[in-house]
Scaffold this motif. Structure first.
Motif, PDB file in Angstrom:
ATOM      1  N   LEU A  12     -32.324 -20.778  -3.175  1.00 52.67           N
ATOM      2  CA  LEU A  12     -33.777 -21.071  -3.343  1.00 52.67           C
ATOM      3  C   LEU A  12     -34.443 -21.759  -2.252  1.00 52.67           C
ATOM      4  O   LEU A  12     -35.539 -21.811  -1.893  1.00 52.67           O
ATOM      5  N   GLN A  13     -33.393 -22.530  -1.597  1.00 52.08           N
ATOM      6  CA  GLN A  13     -33.836 -23.567  -0.367  1.00 52.08           C
ATOM      7  C   GLN A  13     -34.431 -22.631   0.791  1.00 52.08           C
ATOM      8  O   GLN A  13     -34.986 -22.997   1.926  1.00 52.08           O
ATOM      9  N   ARG A  14     -34.050 -21.216   0.797  1.00 53.28           N
ATOM     10  CA  ARG A  14     -34.502 -20.343   1.919  1.00 53.28           C
ATOM     11  C   ARG A  14     -35.952 -20.043   1.868  1.00 53.28           C
ATOM     12  O   ARG A  14     -36.571 -19.741   2.828  1.00 53.28           O
ATOM     13  N   PHE A  15     -36.504 -20.465   0.755  1.00 56.98           N
ATOM     14  CA  PHE A  15     -38.070 -20.299   0.834  1.00 56.98           C
ATOM     15  C   PHE A  15     -38.805 -21.616   0.967  1.00 56.98           C
ATOM     16  O   PHE A  15     -38.402 -22.579   0.358  1.00 56.98           O
ATOM     17  N   ASP A  16     -39.636 -21.769   2.039  1.00 55.74           N
ATOM     18  CA  ASP A  16     -40.349 -22.877   2.167  1.00 55.74           C
ATOM     19  C   ASP A  16     -40.915 -23.767   0.975  1.00 55.74           C
ATOM     20  O   ASP A  16     -41.061 -24.726   0.962  1.00 55.74           O
ATOM     21  N   PHE A  17     -41.556 -22.595   0.173  1.00 49.71           N
ATOM     22  CA  PHE A  17     -42.255 -23.442  -0.882  1.00 49.71           C
ATOM     23  C   PHE A  17     -41.398 -24.111  -1.842  1.00 49.71           C
ATOM     24  O   PHE A  17     -42.009 -25.281  -2.130  1.00 49.71           O
ATOM     25  N   TRP A  18     -40.254 -23.596  -1.908  1.00 49.80           N
ATOM     26  CA  TRP A  18     -39.273 -24.322  -2.925  1.00 49.80           C
ATOM     27  C   TRP A  18     -38.875 -25.536  -2.106  1.00 49.80           C
ATOM     28  O   TRP A  18     -38.635 -26.777  -2.968  1.00 49.80           O
ATOM     29  N   LEU A  19     -38.409 -25.409  -1.013  1.00 47.00           N
ATOM     30  CA  LEU A  19     -37.983 -26.776  -0.185  1.00 47.00           C
ATOM     31  C   LEU A  19     -39.084 -27.789  -0.233  1.00 47.00           C
ATOM     32  O   LEU A  19     -38.784 -28.968  -0.440  1.00 47.00           O
ATOM     33  N   ARG A  20     -40.413 -27.222  -0.036  1.00 52.81           N
ATOM     34  CA  ARG A  20     -41.451 -28.231  -0.050  1.00 52.81           C
ATOM     35  C   ARG A  20     -41.527 -28.888  -1.368  1.00 52.81           C
ATOM     36  O   ARG A  20     -41.985 -30.129  -1.567  1.00 52.81           O
ATOM     37  N   LEU A  21     -41.451 -27.966  -2.458  1.00 51.37           N
ATOM     38  CA  LEU A  21     -41.613 -28.366  -3.551  1.00 51.37           C
ATOM     39  C   LEU A  21     -40.538 -29.513  -4.281  1.00 51.37           C
ATOM     40  O   LEU A  21     -40.854 -30.347  -4.933  1.00 51.37           O
ATOM     41  N   THR A  22     -39.265 -29.151  -3.949  1.00 51.86           N
ATOM     42  CA  THR A  22     -38.246 -29.994  -4.613  1.00 51.86           C
ATOM     43  C   THR A  22     -37.561 -30.868  -3.564  1.00 51.86           C
ATOM     44  O   THR A  22     -36.845 -31.991  -4.104  1.00 51.86           O
ATOM     45  N   ALA A  23     -37.816 -30.648  -2.414  1.00 48.71           N
ATOM     46  CA  ALA A  23     -37.503 -31.687  -1.440  1.00 48.71           C
ATOM     47  C   ALA A  23     -38.302 -32.171  -0.225  1.00 48.71           C
ATOM     48  O   ALA A  23     -38.256 -31.700   0.660  1.00 48.71           O
ATOM     49  N   PRO A  24     -39.602 -32.435  -0.761  1.00 46.23           N
ATOM     50  CA  PRO A  24     -40.723 -32.623   0.320  1.00 46.23           C
ATOM     51  C   PRO A  24     -40.253 -33.309   1.383  1.00 46.23           C
ATOM     52  O   PRO A  24     -40.808 -33.232   2.490  1.00 46.23           O
ATOM     53  N   ARG A  25     -39.557 -34.380   1.309  1.00 50.14           N
ATOM     54  CA  ARG A  25     -38.894 -35.492   2.243  1.00 50.14           C
ATOM     55  C   ARG A  25     -38.319 -34.713   3.522  1.00 50.14           C
ATOM     56  O   ARG A  25     -38.192 -34.952   4.520  1.00 50.14           O
ATOM     57  N   ARG A  26     -37.317 -33.769   2.968  1.00 48.36           N
ATOM     58  CA  ARG A  26     -36.514 -32.925   3.733  1.00 48.36           C
ATOM     59  C   ARG A  26     -37.170 -32.116   4.466  1.00 48.36           C
ATOM     60  O   ARG A  26     -36.814 -31.873   5.539  1.00 48.36           O
ATOM     61  N   PHE A  27     -38.139 -31.558   3.770  1.00 47.54           N
ATOM     62  CA  PHE A  27     -38.866 -30.267   4.285  1.00 47.54           C
ATOM     63  C   PHE A  27     -39.753 -31.134   5.613  1.00 47.54           C
ATOM     64  O   PHE A  27     -39.942 -30.456   6.685  1.00 47.54           O
ATOM     65  N   GLN A  28     -40.415 -32.086   5.376  1.00 44.67           N
ATOM     66  CA  GLN A  28     -40.867 -33.064   6.598  1.00 44.67           C
ATOM     67  C   GLN A  28     -40.099 -33.485   7.576  1.00 44.67           C
ATOM     68  O   GLN A  28     -40.618 -33.242   8.649  1.00 44.67           O
ATOM     69  N   GLN A  29     -38.820 -33.738   7.321  1.00 48.27           N
ATOM     70  CA  GLN A  29     -38.138 -34.117   8.069  1.00 48.27           C
ATOM     71  C   GLN A  29     -37.555 -32.928   9.102  1.00 48.27           C
ATOM     72  O   GLN A  29     -37.426 -33.105  10.409  1.00 48.27           O
ATOM     73  N   LEU A  30     -37.604 -31.619   8.575  1.00 45.91           N
ATOM     74  CA  LEU A  30     -37.199 -30.579   9.222  1.00 45.91           C
ATOM     75  C   LEU A  30     -38.309 -30.183  10.141  1.00 45.91           C
ATOM     76  O   LEU A  30     -38.183 -30.032  11.366  1.00 45.91           O
ATOM     77  N   GLN A  31     -39.607 -30.122   9.570  1.00 51.42           N
ATOM     78  CA  GLN A  31     -40.781 -29.968  10.611  1.00 51.42           C
ATOM     79  C   GLN A  31     -40.865 -30.718  11.557  1.00 51.42           C
ATOM     80  O   GLN A  31     -41.272 -30.455  12.751  1.00 51.42           O
ATOM     81  N   SER A  32     -40.693 -32.144  11.242  1.00 50.71           N
ATOM     82  CA  SER A  32     -41.101 -33.102  12.537  1.00 50.71           C
ATOM     83  C   SER A  32     -39.869 -33.107  13.632  1.00 50.71           C
ATOM     84  O   SER A  32     -40.114 -33.445  14.631  1.00 50.71           O
ATOM     85  N   ASN A  33     -38.608 -32.843  13.162  1.00 47.71           N
ATOM     86  CA  ASN A  33     -37.492 -32.675  14.164  1.00 47.71           C
ATOM     87  C   ASN A  33     -37.823 -31.245  15.033  1.00 47.71           C
ATOM     88  O   ASN A  33     -37.373 -31.648  16.227  1.00 47.71           O
ATOM     89  N   ILE A  34     -38.129 -30.250  14.560  1.00 47.18           N
ATOM     90  CA  ILE A  34     -38.646 -29.153  15.152  1.00 47.18           C
ATOM     91  C   ILE A  34     -39.544 -29.393  16.160  1.00 47.18           C
ATOM     92  O   ILE A  34     -39.318 -28.950  17.258  1.00 47.18           O
ATOM     93  N   ALA A  35     -40.907 -29.921  15.667  1.00 52.34           N
ATOM     94  CA  ALA A  35     -41.660 -30.419  16.836  1.00 52.34           C
ATOM     95  C   ALA A  35     -41.323 -31.313  17.875  1.00 52.34           C
ATOM     96  O   ALA A  35     -41.537 -31.056  18.885  1.00 52.34           O
ATOM     97  N   LEU A  36     -40.352 -32.216  17.525  1.00 49.47           N
ATOM     98  CA  LEU A  36     -39.916 -32.947  18.476  1.00 49.47           C
ATOM     99  C   LEU A  36     -38.957 -32.115  19.690  1.00 49.47           C
ATOM    100  O   LEU A  36     -39.102 -32.392  20.835  1.00 49.47           O
TER     101      LEU A  36
END
Length: 512
Positions: A220-244
């Motif tokens: 289920l975590q393979r879908f961005d919408f699911w990760l954003r829904l169930t673990a928003p902080r984890r999703f934001q951590q992923l996005q911010s570190n990729i941007a870095l």
């Protein structure tokens, strides 16, 4: 009324679902490919409910015992074939018609974009043609110096644990060293992952790699919408570190391009224009890197853009540290559990370079270590750094004498294919001699594919082999590896690792 509409909708969905699956199922049946049972809408997903990441290799081993080395299933509405059969691997990996990676690789898109690993079609062909020459013999010869320098740092880090009694998990030490090596060879910069583990780029690479590893084994975590829904902080951590990471590699590219343009303008050698500081903690080296060659490369007469180059540099960073870490760590683990093999490697090493532990090894030295190469190959057979690879069939295609229908994902379980007793005698045993030139039984090319095979094989396999040889030699010159600590428990993720660590003891090497 509402109930009748609901029941009618459900029946309609079941009928449509059946019709969508019918052709695939008929073709698989005609080919003698057994299939998992499946349910409407969810397909075969219920078979995986109780399968944890730790159990996946055992689960798939039992699947192949029950259904044969090639079987089919439905993941929701996606037809998927699992195979560990070299008879399927040969036409599949050799085919020019099945070059697209399967949908699982899409997880990495936010980081790697359309770099060599993820690109397809004409873009992949042109990039592959451009990048392949960067692994030329002369370039690799320069990189051996980087292997030597960075492994020296690791030897110092291991020194305090080398008492013959302390259990050492070698994996994190090798991982930091490999990250330093790929940063210096790919980008031409020092990030000092071994000495400064909290440097922002180093932390970002580790964080993003860990999150992708989690997503790979949690459907289920393979879908961005699911990760954003169930673990928003984890999703934001992923996005911010990729941007870095993108910002960091982008700044390196911009600065190296400016240096290159200035050197051309001044009619000076390119190498003389790389002597600046990028950051207090990141220094450029007077040595060619993959980045320098990409900056000068052209496709159809046009130079690569900064975003094109960043895709490839990010791909090098992703593929170039975890895979070699796995290969080096598992090889050292096996050597610690097989002292006779370890002694034979050490004797070969002494015969090639003598007893001076400080002598730097050359490319020619590394090429002369033929038995060590057999050891590494056998280690990768038992513990392949990339335990699975995938392809997507876009149009009907015959692989050998079997038809595979369009819109089918194929997952290749390399881990199981290379333990097939039909192709390897005593397949579960560690026997490096099976790879020697005078071995009685020759290895089938498509039964042994740790670097994949065919048009999309690993472009950096020579680089990886040299790095593994260099690092293992350095470790064995300084330390005897001892069988201490828990046994490995391999987990098939993006890269193979062990749930229990890769443990051993280290004893300072005595030369007699």
């Amino acid at each position: 009324m509402f109930l009748a509409l609901f029941i009618g909708l459900v029946v309609l969905l079941i009928i449509v679902d059946y019709l969508n699956r019918r052709r695939h199922n008929e073709i698989f049946k005609q080919n003698g490919i057994k299939s998992f049972t499946y349910l409407p809408i969810i397909g075969s997903a219920h078979h995986f409910v109780n399968v944890s990441p730790n159990d996946f290799l055992q689960f798939t081993s039992e699947v192949f015992e029950k259904y044969g080395n090639t079987c089919s299933l439905w993941l929701l509405n996606r037809a998927t074939v699992l195979t560990a059969d070299p008879m399927v691997l040969e036409p599949l990996l050799s085919s020019q018609k099945v070059l697209k990676k399967n949908s699982l690789y899409g997880l990495l898109d936010s980081w790697l974009k359309e770099g060599l690993l993820l690109s397809n079609g004409p873009k992949w062909h042109s990039r592959r043609k451009t990048i392949t020459p960067t692994f030329h013999f002369k370039i690799l010869e320069e990189f051996v110096q980087v292997f030597e320098q960075q492994s020296n740092i690791m030897m110092d880090a291991l020194k305090e644990k080398a008492d013959g009694e302390t259990v050492v998990n070698l994996y994190p030490f090798v991982c930091a060293m490999a990250l330093d090596i790929i940063a210096e060879t790919a980008m031409g910069v020092k990030i000092n992952a071994q000495l400064q583990p909290n440097f922002p780029y180093v932390k970002a690479v580790r964080t993003v790699s860990a999150i992708f590893a989690e997503r790979f084994i949690a459907p289920l975590q393979r879908f961005d919408f699911w990760l954003r829904l169930t673990a928003p902080r984890r999703f934001q951590q992923l996005q911010s570190n990729i941007a870095l990471m993108h910002d960091f590699t982008g700044s390196v590219i911009e600065q190296r391009r400016a240096q290159l343009e200035q050197s051309i303008e001044n009619n000076t050698r390119k190498d003389e224009a790389t002597d600046t500081l990028l950051h207090d903690d990141v220094g450029c080296k007077k040595r060619r890197a993959f980045l320098d060659m990409l900056l000068q490369a052209k496709i159809k007469g046009q130079p690569l853009s900064n975003s094109d180059i960043r895709e490839e540099v990010d791909t090098f960073m992703f593929e170039g540290h975890d895979t070699t870490t796995s290969g080096i760590s598992f090889t050292c683990y096996l050597l610690s559990r097989h002292p006779a093999v370890q002694q034979k490697v050490f004797e070969e090493l002494r015969a090639v370079i003598g007893d001076d532990k400080q002598r730097a090894m050359t490319l020619y030295d590394l090429q002369a270590l033929q038995y060590l190469e057999c050891v590494i190959k056998e280690s990768m057979r038992l513990y392949p750094p990339a335990p699975t690879i995938g392809r997507h069939i876009e149009e009907d295609v015959y692989l050998g004498d079997k038809l595979f229908p369009a819109n089918t994902n194929i997952t290749i379980l390399i881990y199981h294919a290379m333990r097939n007793p039909d192709y390897f005698d005593d397949a579960e045993q560690f026997i490096p001699e099976r790879f020697s030139a005078d071995a009685d039984r020759k290895i089938n090319t498509f039964a042994y594919v740790p670097f994949s095979a065919g048009p999309r094989n690993c472009v950096g396999q020579k680089f990886a082999m040299l790095e593994m040889k260099s690092t293992i030699c350095k470790i064995l010159r300084h330390y005897e590896l001892l069988a201490l600590g828990k046994e490995v428990r391999p987990i098939a993720n993006i890269v193979l690792f062990s749930a229990t660590g890769v443990n051993m003891g280290l004893r300072p090497r005595k030369y007699i």
